[in-house]
Design a protein around this motif. Structure first.
Motif, PDB file in Angstrom:
ATOM      1  N   ARG A   1      38.733  28.773  39.436  1.00 51.62           N
ATOM      2  CA  ARG A   1      37.762  29.119  38.397  1.00 51.62           C
ATOM      3  C   ARG A   1      38.409  29.090  37.009  1.00 51.62           C
ATOM      4  N   THR A   2      37.650  28.626  36.026  1.00 47.37           N
ATOM      5  CA  THR A   2      38.095  28.625  34.634  1.00 47.37           C
ATOM      6  C   THR A   2      37.145  29.503  33.833  1.00 47.37           C
ATOM      7  N   VAL A   3      37.698  30.421  33.045  1.00 43.31           N
ATOM      8  CA  VAL A   3      36.878  31.287  32.194  1.00 43.31           C
ATOM      9  C   VAL A   3      37.358  31.148  30.754  1.00 43.31           C
ATOM     10  N   ASN A   4      36.441  31.363  29.816  1.00 39.35           N
ATOM     11  CA  ASN A   4      36.852  31.293  28.416  1.00 39.35           C
ATOM     12  C   ASN A   4      37.442  32.636  27.992  1.00 39.35           C
ATOM     13  N   ILE A   5      38.107  32.657  26.870  1.00 39.35           N
ATOM     14  CA  ILE A   5      38.810  33.852  26.415  1.00 39.35           C
ATOM     15  C   ILE A   5      37.856  35.034  26.253  1.00 39.35           C
ATOM     16  N   HIS A   6      36.685  34.796  25.695  1.00 42.22           N
ATOM     17  CA  HIS A   6      35.715  35.886  25.495  1.00 42.22           C
ATOM     18  C   HIS A   6      35.328  36.515  26.824  1.00 42.22           C
ATOM     19  N   GLU A   7      35.034  35.682  27.820  1.00 43.65           N
ATOM     20  CA  GLU A   7      34.666  36.209  29.135  1.00 43.65           C
ATOM     21  C   GLU A   7      35.834  36.972  29.757  1.00 43.65           C
ATOM     22  N   ALA A   8      37.051  36.474  29.583  1.00 45.17           N
ATOM     23  CA  ALA A   8      38.237  37.150  30.131  1.00 45.17           C
ATOM     24  C   ALA A   8      38.408  38.528  29.498  1.00 45.17           C
ATOM     25  N   LYS A   9      38.199  38.628  28.193  1.00 45.79           N
ATOM     26  CA  LYS A   9      38.321  39.926  27.533  1.00 45.79           C
ATOM     27  C   LYS A   9      37.207  40.874  27.971  1.00 45.79           C
ATOM     28  N   THR A  10      36.009  40.349  28.104  1.00 40.75           N
ATOM     29  CA  THR A  10      34.861  41.177  28.462  1.00 40.75           C
ATOM     30  C   THR A  10      34.956  41.696  29.895  1.00 40.75           C
ATOM     31  N   HIS A  11      35.450  40.881  30.819  1.00 39.83           N
ATOM     32  CA  HIS A  11      35.456  41.232  32.239  1.00 39.83           C
ATOM     33  C   HIS A  11      36.876  41.311  32.815  1.00 39.83           C
ATOM     34  N   LEU A  12      37.829  41.753  32.005  1.00 42.65           N
ATOM     35  CA  LEU A  12      39.227  41.739  32.424  1.00 42.65           C
ATOM     36  C   LEU A  12      39.464  42.514  33.724  1.00 42.65           C
ATOM     37  N   SER A  13      38.932  43.708  33.837  1.00 43.62           N
ATOM     38  CA  SER A  13      39.162  44.520  35.041  1.00 43.62           C
ATOM     39  C   SER A  13      38.665  43.810  36.297  1.00 43.62           C
ATOM     40  N   ARG A  14      37.477  43.252  36.229  1.00 43.05           N
ATOM     41  CA  ARG A  14      36.906  42.545  37.382  1.00 43.05           C
ATOM     42  C   ARG A  14      37.723  41.298  37.721  1.00 43.05           C
TER      43      ARG A  14
END
Length: 81
Positions: A2-15
């Motif tokens: 899976r590839t995620v963008n930086i914004h999504e990574a920051k928003t859902h880091l714990s998950r």
């Protein structure tokens, strides 16, 4: 993977971190360009050389290892019947 963008990574880091711990690494990208791969710490790098000889003294290979079961194999293939 899976590839995620930086914004999504920051928003859902714990998950995302929990998913990595469960064996699902992912890639963080910026503007669709991969930047980093997130993997659990206990995973060896893919390009790490194999460590040879670490089981010395732990296992024993019989002297006839290359001939073990040869008669049964010959029977299966009809050789020497």
């Amino acid at each position: 993977m899976r590839t995620v963008n930086i914004h999504e990574a920051k928003t859902h880091l714990s998950r995302l971190v929990q998913q990595v711990v469960e064996g699902n690494p992912f890639i963080i990208a910026r503007a669709s360009k991969p930047l980093v791969k997130v993997v659990p710490l206990n995973t060896p790098p893919e390009n790490q050389a194999r460590r040879l000889g670490y089981l010395i003294g732990e296992i024993a290979v019989p002297d006839d290892f290359d001939r073990m079961g040869s008669s049964e194999i010959e029977q299966l293939f009809g050789i020497g019947a």
